[in-house]
Design an enzyme around this catalytic site. Structure first.
Site, mmCIF file in Angstrom:
data_model
loop_
_atom_site.group_PDB
_atom_site.id
_atom_site.type_symbol
_atom_site.label_atom_id
_atom_site.label_comp_id
_atom_site.label_asym_id
_atom_site.label_seq_id
_atom_site.Cartn_x
_atom_site.Cartn_y
_atom_site.Cartn_z
ATOM 1 N N SER A 35 -36.790 5.742 -4.518
ATOM 2 C CA SER A 35 -36.125 6.734 -5.354
ATOM 3 C C SER A 35 -35.560 7.890 -4.528
ATOM 4 O O SER A 35 -36.225 8.421 -3.649
ATOM 5 C CB SER A 35 -37.135 7.288 -6.359
ATOM 6 O OG SER A 35 -36.527 8.281 -7.142
ATOM 7 N N LEU A 87 -34.438 17.380 -7.091
ATOM 8 C CA LEU A 87 -34.349 16.507 -8.265
ATOM 9 C C LEU A 87 -33.072 16.700 -9.073
ATOM 10 O O LEU A 87 -33.073 16.575 -10.298
ATOM 11 C CB LEU A 87 -35.595 16.675 -9.144
ATOM 12 C CG LEU A 87 -36.892 16.238 -8.467
ATOM 13 C CD1 LEU A 87 -38.085 16.538 -9.358
ATOM 14 C CD2 LEU A 87 -36.858 14.761 -8.105
ATOM 15 N N ASN A 113 -37.071 6.142 -11.854
ATOM 16 C CA ASN A 113 -38.012 7.212 -11.520
ATOM 17 C C ASN A 113 -37.760 8.362 -12.487
ATOM 18 O O ASN A 113 -36.616 8.757 -12.695
ATOM 19 C CB ASN A 113 -37.734 7.616 -10.065
ATOM 20 C CG ASN A 113 -38.644 8.700 -9.532
ATOM 21 O OD1 ASN A 113 -38.377 9.873 -9.705
ATOM 22 N ND2 ASN A 113 -39.706 8.311 -8.853
ATOM 23 N N ASN A 141 -42.648 10.242 -11.477
ATOM 24 C CA ASN A 141 -42.741 11.090 -10.292
ATOM 25 C C ASN A 141 -43.624 12.272 -10.635
ATOM 26 O O ASN A 141 -43.207 13.187 -11.326
ATOM 27 C CB ASN A 141 -41.343 11.545 -9.873
ATOM 28 C CG ASN A 141 -41.386 12.465 -8.662
ATOM 29 O OD1 ASN A 141 -42.435 12.655 -8.056
ATOM 30 N ND2 ASN A 141 -40.256 13.036 -8.315
ATOM 31 N N CYS A 144 -43.299 15.421 -6.730
ATOM 32 C CA CYS A 144 -42.215 15.985 -5.931
ATOM 33 C C CYS A 144 -42.542 17.416 -5.549
ATOM 34 O O CYS A 144 -42.827 18.239 -6.411
ATOM 35 C CB CYS A 144 -40.903 15.948 -6.676
ATOM 36 S SG CYS A 144 -39.569 16.583 -5.675
ATOM 37 N N ASN A 206 -45.150 9.919 -1.804
ATOM 38 C CA ASN A 206 -43.963 10.765 -1.828
ATOM 39 C C ASN A 206 -43.958 11.578 -0.524
ATOM 40 O O ASN A 206 -44.815 11.384 0.338
ATOM 41 C CB ASN A 206 -44.010 11.677 -3.062
ATOM 42 C CG ASN A 206 -42.608 12.042 -3.533
ATOM 43 O OD1 ASN A 206 -41.743 12.355 -2.717
ATOM 44 N ND2 ASN A 206 -42.390 12.004 -4.819
ATOM 45 N N GLY A 257 -42.986 5.091 2.494
ATOM 46 C CA GLY A 257 -43.180 6.101 3.518
ATOM 47 C C GLY A 257 -42.864 5.558 4.893
ATOM 48 O O GLY A 257 -43.631 4.804 5.473
ATOM 49 N N GLY A 258 -41.671 5.925 5.385
ATOM 50 C CA GLY A 258 -41.319 5.630 6.760
ATOM 51 C C GLY A 258 -41.094 4.173 7.097
ATOM 52 O O GLY A 258 -41.169 3.803 8.269
ATOM 53 N N GLY A 279 -36.918 4.060 2.151
ATOM 54 C CA GLY A 279 -36.251 5.294 1.750
ATOM 55 C C GLY A 279 -35.295 5.793 2.813
ATOM 56 O O GLY A 279 -34.187 5.283 2.988
#
Ligand SMILES: Cc1cc2nc3c(=O)[nH]c(=O)nc-3n(C[C@H](O)[C@H](O)[C@H](O)COP(=O)(O)OP(=O)(O)OC[C@H]3O[C@@H](n4cnc5c(N)ncnc54)[C@H](O)[C@@H]3O)c2cc1C
Ligand SMILES: Cc1cc2nc3c(=O)[nH]c(=O)nc-3n(C[C@H](O)[C@H](O)[C@H](O)COP(=O)(O)O)c2cc1C
Ligand code: FES
Lengths: 317, 266
Positions: A35, A87, A113, A141, A144, A206, A257-258, A279
């Protein structure tokens, strides 16, 4: 595709089965795009065939349009970036009208999301998307870091988390994924709460709260002062948290994540994730997720694994 | 159509000071890029730099696209060291081009620093030749003067330290030009620092001149997906809208831009 399949069969090798199931969401392969990094669907259409992705997770949608934070909204740091987009989105009505026609036809699993400033807003967005047709699942979500009301409290406060998940659960039949904040002492505890409150899956992580300063001007490098760190820098943190979550609860976990290479995705699967989402890496290589799909197929075949179930959660300790 | 093309470096030469020209063999992007569009270049050999770098396409020649760039930080330093025959991943063409020039107007190109690179293709495409105003901190920042002249444009120069041309700002040249030719129907095309764009916009609005401004913004994806690069504009109905410089821009008509901290325009 068919030709390659035929050759493989001729050679007596079976094509490994990449399909996966995330709490009732069927996916042709376990590699999605995360997202906020893949827009509302059509932005990458010239560069990425969406029907080859496991799924698309759309940018966070709220009840009303949101303008987001002031620029600059992005700063690069070693092996990562800090964003404070805040957002920004056109609101659920506009989203359903303008983007759902593309998404319904894009040939892959569509996960939206969603976020709200109150539990009621989460509920209303969930209801609207349940009626829209073509949405395969919702990702809440709750994590954030970029707007004060933006769910971060929901994601870090056990009582609020239980309440928001319970109420959204009661409002929709769509599969419900809860996206967890990494900003908590015990991620397993929160994953268990999600399970008890009726979530179908959890996704994590996140971005991590972060900040960068321009040493010449002594000003923050983001308009919003601070933001959320993503990219390769956070990957080891995410692997640990995914591992903890899969041990703590029985819900399927989506590792985020990464992820920028096949090896990064494999790490998530080995510690127990049933799917991953790419992402930040898409910015540098729009085809990163597709390359991971191809690499995964080869990896499974090369290691004599018939499908994802032979890989997921096989960590040796 | 946006392409992701692997381009071979044909040349990468210094052209004075921190400025360089990168020549990239390209079919798809070079074959379709329009004046004012840009590309997003992946910095090779450096996985720690997770973002591509945006550059205007300076010009297209002999099946190559050229980027005119200034070495300012980590990414452009790596680009400067990139040798011939290396391969670079380039996304493009991105963004919306400058519109075709109004045939009834006298075109004026206003450039600050490397902004001149984004305007060169405009200078090539305009039927009518007009005036190019080049500004910069010092003589070394005045770029492409002879190139614009050989396309048949009049070139005027201003430097803040007075080392070349008028001592002052590029907008001083613009004021002088407007004053010299009071009845003239102008059209402005500008690329440079935001303060310069704003000064050009103010003059355009005062004189009722149509002005097209090309903006720089921090970019993530370059294709409209991340919402990093936003700018506030007004649509035809006067409603304030937050748009993406990489998709709806980088070129905007001066009258549509909402300038921050400027009650005069707000
Ligand atoms: C549409 C567009 C067209 C451009 N055209 C040109 C051109 O033709 N020639 C040229 O020399 N430069 C151009 N730039 C600026 C160029 O993108 C930056 O100079 C470059 O990204 C700096 O990278 P760096 O790693 O060397 O600098 P660093 O300062 O180390 O970069 C750190 C981060 O900030 C970003 N950044 C730094 N400066 C800028 C800037 N001015 N604008 C946007 N992002 C920035 C980088 O992309 C990177 O993500 C353009 C920018 C945009 C948005
Ligand atoms: C520019 C940007 C925008 C994002 N927007 C959202 C969002 O709207 N909703 C959300 O749940 N996560 C959002 N995220 C977080 C990502 O989905 C992801 O969880 C995080 O970036 C870590 O993954 P990565 O390292 O692969 O980028 C955003 C991330 C980035 C970089
Ligand atoms: S750079 Fe991502 S939307 Fe413009």
């Amino acid at each position: 595709m068919t030709e390659i399949g035929a050759e493989r069969r001729a050679a007596g090798r079976k094509e490994p089965d990449l399909s996966t199931d995330i709490g009732g969401i069927r996916m042709k392969n376990p590699v999605m795009v995360a997202s906020g990094t893949f827009g509302f669907g059509p932005e990458y259409a010239d560069l990425v065939e969406p029907d080859r992705l496991g799924g698309v997770i759309v940018k966070g949608i709220s009840l009303d349009p949101a303008a987001g934070n002031e620029p600059p909204r992005l700063v690069e740091v070693p092996c990562g970036l800090i964003n404070s987009i805040g957002l920004q989105n056109p609101g659920v009505e506009y989203f359903v009208r303008e983007y759902m026609p593309f998404l319904r036809d894009c040939g892959t699993t569509v996960i939206v999301n969603i976020w709200g400033r109150s539990i009621e807003e989460y509920r209303l967005v969930a209801i609207r998307l349940s009626e829209a047709g073509g949405v395969d699942g919702l990702e809440l979500n709750l994590s954030c870091p970029n707007i004060r009301e933006g769910g971060a409290a929901f994601g870090t406060d056990a009582r609020l988390l239980r309440q928001v998940v319970t109420e959204v659960r009661a409002s929709t039949d769509l599969p419900l994924i809860v996206k967890l904040s990494p900003n908590v002492p015990d991620i397993g505890e929160l994953a268990v709460i999600c399970e008890q409150a009726g979530a179908d899956a959890v996704s994590l992580i996140n971005t991590l709260p972060a900040m960068a300063v321009d040493v010449e001007t002594r000003r923050p490098r983001l308009g919003n002062i601070s933001g959320g760190l993503s990219g390769p820098a956070i990957h080891p943190v995410a692997v640990k948290m995914v591992w903890e979550a899969t041990r703590a609860c029985a819900l399927p976990v989506i590792g985020v994540g990464g992820v920028s290479s096949l090896a990064d995705a494999l790490e998530f699967f080995i510690v127990g994730a049933r799917a991953v989402a790419v992402g930040t890496a898409t910015f540098s290589n729009p085809r990163c997720a597709l390359e991971i799909v191809d690499g995964l197929r080869e990896y499974l075949a090369g290691h004599g694994l018939a499908g994802m179930d032979d890989l997921i959660g096989t960590l040796e300790t | 159509m946006i392409y992701m093309e692997t381009c071979r470096v044909e040349d990468n030469r210094g052209v004075g000071g921190e400025y360089r020209i990168l020549v990239l063999r390209s079919e798809q992007i070079a074959g379709s890029v329009l004046p004012g569009q840009f590309v997003h270049v992946r910095i090779p050999r450096r996985n720690d730099l997770v973002l591509r770098r945006p550059f205007s396409v300076f010009r297209v020649r002999n099946g190559c696209m050229e980027i005119f760039y200034k070495v300012v930080g980590a990414g452009t330093r790596v680009l400067a060291e990139t040798r011939r025959h290396a391969a670079l991943s380039v996304l493009g063409p991105l963004g919306r081009a400058f519109p075709d020039a109004d045939p009834d107007a006298e075109p004026v190109l206003v450039a600050g620093g490397y902004g001149a690179a984004a305007l060169y293709m405009v200078a090539e495409a305009c039927r009518r030749r007009g005036t190019v105003l080049l500004g910069g901190a010092s003589a070394g920042d005045i770029l492409l003067g002879t190139e614009f002249e050989s396309l048949g444009w009049r070139v005027e120069v201003a430097t803040e330290d007075g080392s070349l041309g008028l001592k002052g700002r590029v907008t001083d040249l613009l004021d002088a030009l407007i004053a010299r030719r009071p009845g003239e129907h102008f059209e402005f095309f500008a690329c440079g620092p935001e303060g310069m764009l704003r000064a050009v916009a103010r003059r355009a609005m005062q004189k009722g001149v149509r002005a097209w401004l090309s903006f720089d913004r921090r970019m993530g994806c370059g294709v409209g997906a991340c919402l990093a690069c936003v700018l506030d504009v007004r649509d035809e109905g006067g409603r304030r809208r937050r748009v993406r410089v990489c998709r709806e821009g980088p070129v905007f008509e001066a009258g549509t831009v909402v300038w921050e901290e400027d009650p005069g325009n707000d």
